[in-house]
Design an enzyme around this catalytic site. Structure first.
Site, PDB file in Angstrom:
ATOM      1  CE  LYS A   9      -3.781  -2.374   2.428  1.00  0.00           C
ATOM      2  NZ  LYS A   9      -4.656  -2.395   3.635  1.00  0.00           N
ATOM      3  CE1 TYR A  49      -9.021  -3.490   0.732  1.00  0.00           C
ATOM      4  CE2 TYR A  49      -8.165  -1.586  -0.435  1.00  0.00           C
ATOM      5  CZ  TYR A  49      -7.965  -2.682   0.398  1.00  0.00           C
ATOM      6  OH  TYR A  49      -6.707  -2.968   0.888  1.00  0.00           O
ATOM      7  CG  PHE A  57     -13.200   1.071   7.005  1.00  0.00           C
ATOM      8  CD1 PHE A  57     -12.748   0.475   5.836  1.00  0.00           C
ATOM      9  CD2 PHE A  57     -13.857   0.278   7.940  1.00  0.00           C
ATOM     10  CE1 PHE A  57     -12.941  -0.881   5.594  1.00  0.00           C
ATOM     11  CE2 PHE A  57     -14.057  -1.079   7.709  1.00  0.00           C
ATOM     12  CZ  PHE A  57     -13.600  -1.655   6.527  1.00  0.00           C
ATOM     13  NE  ARG A  85      -5.848 -12.615   4.983  1.00  0.00           N
ATOM     14  CZ  ARG A  85      -6.630 -11.535   5.020  1.00  0.00           C
ATOM     15  NH1 ARG A  85      -6.480 -10.553   4.123  1.00  0.00           N
ATOM     16  NH2 ARG A  85      -7.552 -11.405   5.941  1.00  0.00           N
ATOM     17  CB  THR A  91      -7.072  -6.326   9.863  1.00  0.00           C
ATOM     18  OG1 THR A  91      -7.538  -7.461   9.134  1.00  0.00           O
ATOM     19  CG2 THR A  91      -7.454  -5.051   9.127  1.00  0.00           C
ATOM     20  NE  ARG A 102      -1.987  -5.753   7.195  1.00  0.00           N
ATOM     21  CZ  ARG A 102      -3.102  -6.298   6.738  1.00  0.00           C
ATOM     22  NH1 ARG A 102      -3.700  -7.267   7.418  1.00  0.00           N
ATOM     23  NH2 ARG A 102      -3.630  -5.886   5.600  1.00  0.00           N
ATOM     24  CG  ASN A 112      -3.468  -2.556   7.079  1.00  0.00           C
ATOM     25  OD1 ASN A 112      -3.348  -2.109   5.940  1.00  0.00           O
ATOM     26  ND2 ASN A 112      -4.514  -3.265   7.465  1.00  0.00           N
ATOM     27  CG  HIS A 115      -4.778  -6.468  -0.379  1.00  0.00           C
ATOM     28  ND1 HIS A 115      -5.958  -6.739   0.259  1.00  0.00           N
ATOM     29  CD2 HIS A 115      -4.775  -7.238  -1.497  1.00  0.00           C
ATOM     30  CE1 HIS A 115      -6.650  -7.627  -0.462  1.00  0.00           C
ATOM     31  NE2 HIS A 115      -5.955  -7.937  -1.523  1.00  0.00           N
ATOM     32  CD  GLU A 126      -8.201  -9.427  -3.786  1.00  0.00           C
ATOM     33  OE1 GLU A 126      -9.007  -9.022  -2.936  1.00  0.00           O
ATOM     34  OE2 GLU A 126      -7.044  -9.804  -3.501  1.00  0.00           O
TER      35      GLU A 126
HETATM   36  P1  RTP Z   1      -6.643  -5.991   3.226  1.00  0.00           P
HETATM   37  O1  RTP Z   1      -7.948  -6.361   2.542  1.00  0.00           O
HETATM   38  O2  RTP Z   1      -6.239  -4.557   2.947  1.00  0.00           O
HETATM   39  O3  RTP Z   1      -5.563  -6.987   2.926  1.00  0.00           O
HETATM   40  O4  RTP Z   1      -6.826  -6.065   4.802  1.00  0.00           O
HETATM   41  P2  RTP Z   1      -7.547  -7.190   5.644  1.00  0.00           P
HETATM   42  O5  RTP Z   1      -8.079  -8.256   4.739  1.00  0.00           O
HETATM   43  O6  RTP Z   1      -6.632  -7.592   6.733  1.00  0.00           O
HETATM   44  O7  RTP Z   1      -8.738  -6.366   6.278  1.00  0.00           O
HETATM   45  P3  RTP Z   1     -10.181  -6.052   5.681  1.00  0.00           P
HETATM   46  O8  RTP Z   1     -11.184  -6.403   6.709  1.00  0.00           O
HETATM   47  O9  RTP Z   1     -10.344  -6.625   4.313  1.00  0.00           O
HETATM   48  O10 RTP Z   1     -10.152  -4.462   5.593  1.00  0.00           O
HETATM   49  C1  RTP Z   1      -9.610  -3.808   4.470  1.00  0.00           C
HETATM   50  C2  RTP Z   1      -8.798  -2.634   4.927  1.00  0.00           C
HETATM   51  O11 RTP Z   1      -9.664  -1.630   5.429  1.00  0.00           O
HETATM   52  C3  RTP Z   1      -9.018  -0.930   6.463  1.00  0.00           C
HETATM   53  N1  RTP Z   1      -9.836  -0.972   7.663  1.00  0.00           N
HETATM   54  N2  RTP Z   1     -10.013   0.058   8.425  1.00  0.00           N
HETATM   55  N3  RTP Z   1     -10.916   1.802  10.464  1.00  0.00           N
HETATM   56  C4  RTP Z   1     -11.263   0.532  10.506  1.00  0.00           C
HETATM   57  O12 RTP Z   1     -11.916   0.059  11.368  1.00  0.00           O
HETATM   58  C5  RTP Z   1     -10.816  -0.330   9.425  1.00  0.00           C
HETATM   59  N4  RTP Z   1     -11.111  -1.607   9.266  1.00  0.00           N
HETATM   60  C6  RTP Z   1     -10.490  -2.012   8.132  1.00  0.00           C
HETATM   61  C7  RTP Z   1      -7.682  -1.586   6.746  1.00  0.00           C
HETATM   62  O13 RTP Z   1      -6.656  -0.818   6.144  1.00  0.00           O
HETATM   63  C8  RTP Z   1      -7.828  -2.931   6.079  1.00  0.00           C
HETATM   64  O14 RTP Z   1      -6.579  -3.408   5.624  1.00  0.00           O
HETATM   65 MG    MG Z   2      -9.261  -7.873   3.065  1.00  0.00          MG
END
Ligand code: RTP
Ligand code: MG
Length: 148
Positions: A9, A49, A57, A85, A91, A102, A112, A115, A126
């Site tokens: 990112k 996304y 968010f 992962r 996350t 992370r 973070n 991705h 993707e």
């Molecule tokens: P990613 O998709 O970016 O690999 O991250 P992830 O699977 O670990 O988490 P995901 O639930 O898919 O969330 C996507 C991205 O959204 C941001 N986020 N912000 N402010 C908040 O509560 C919040 N929750 C999620 C994070 O940057 C996360 O990587």
């Molecule tokens: Mg995700």
């Protein structure tokens, strides 16, 4: 062989962690089959996304992903989707295990660093979203048969 989509990112690029992150995937034993640096369009970020489009968010996340260049990659290897992962960590970097990307380098859930696709089916979607077929190189490292 399984493939996954990984994106460094904007914060990972700005913090000069690109080499560190690629190094971790290489040392683990995975094979890089696609890589490009790019400025992400709003449309691509929103599609990528889209599962989060109703979340509070979402707009901030899209603003962030489109704010500066990212590194888009495809990595290949046995169980690479779930293993990536694990390399990436949870996350929220505050609770991500030390030893994960992370956990070692991140401080904020909204910054973070990286991705990784969350399932084999998501990875296929993707990869098709971010890369065209001729940007991916089908190659196999020279290995002894007993060595992964
Ligand atoms: P990613 O998709 O970016 O690999 O991250 P992830 O699977 O670990 O988490 P995901 O639930 O898919 O969330 C996507 C991205 O959204 C941001 N986020 N912000 N402010 C908040 O509560 C919040 N929750 C999620 C994070 O940057 C996360 O990587
Ligand atoms: Mg995700």
């Amino acid at each position: 062989m399984e493939r996954t989509f990984i994106m460094i990112k904007p914060d990972g690029v700005q913090r000069h962690l690109t080499g560190e992150i690629i190094h971790r995937f290489e040392r683990k034993g995975f094979t890089l089959v696609g890589l490009k640096m790019m400025q992400v369009s709003r449309e691509l970020a929103e599609t990528h996304y889209s599962v989060h489009q109703e979340r509070p968010f979402f707009k901030g996340l899209v603003d962030f992903i489109t704010s500066a260049p990212v590194i888009a990659m495809v990595w290949e290897g046995e169980n690479v989707v779930s293993a990536a992962r694990n390399l990436i960590g949870q996350t929220n970097p505050t609770t991500a295990d030390p030893g994960s990307i992370r956990g070692d380098f991140g401080v904020s859930i909204g910054r973070n660093l990286i991705h990784g696709s969350d399932a084999i089916e998501t990875a296929q979607t993707e990869i098709a979203l971010w890369f065209v077929e001729d940007e991916l190189v089908d190659w196999k490292p020279v290995r002894q048969s007993w060595l992964y």
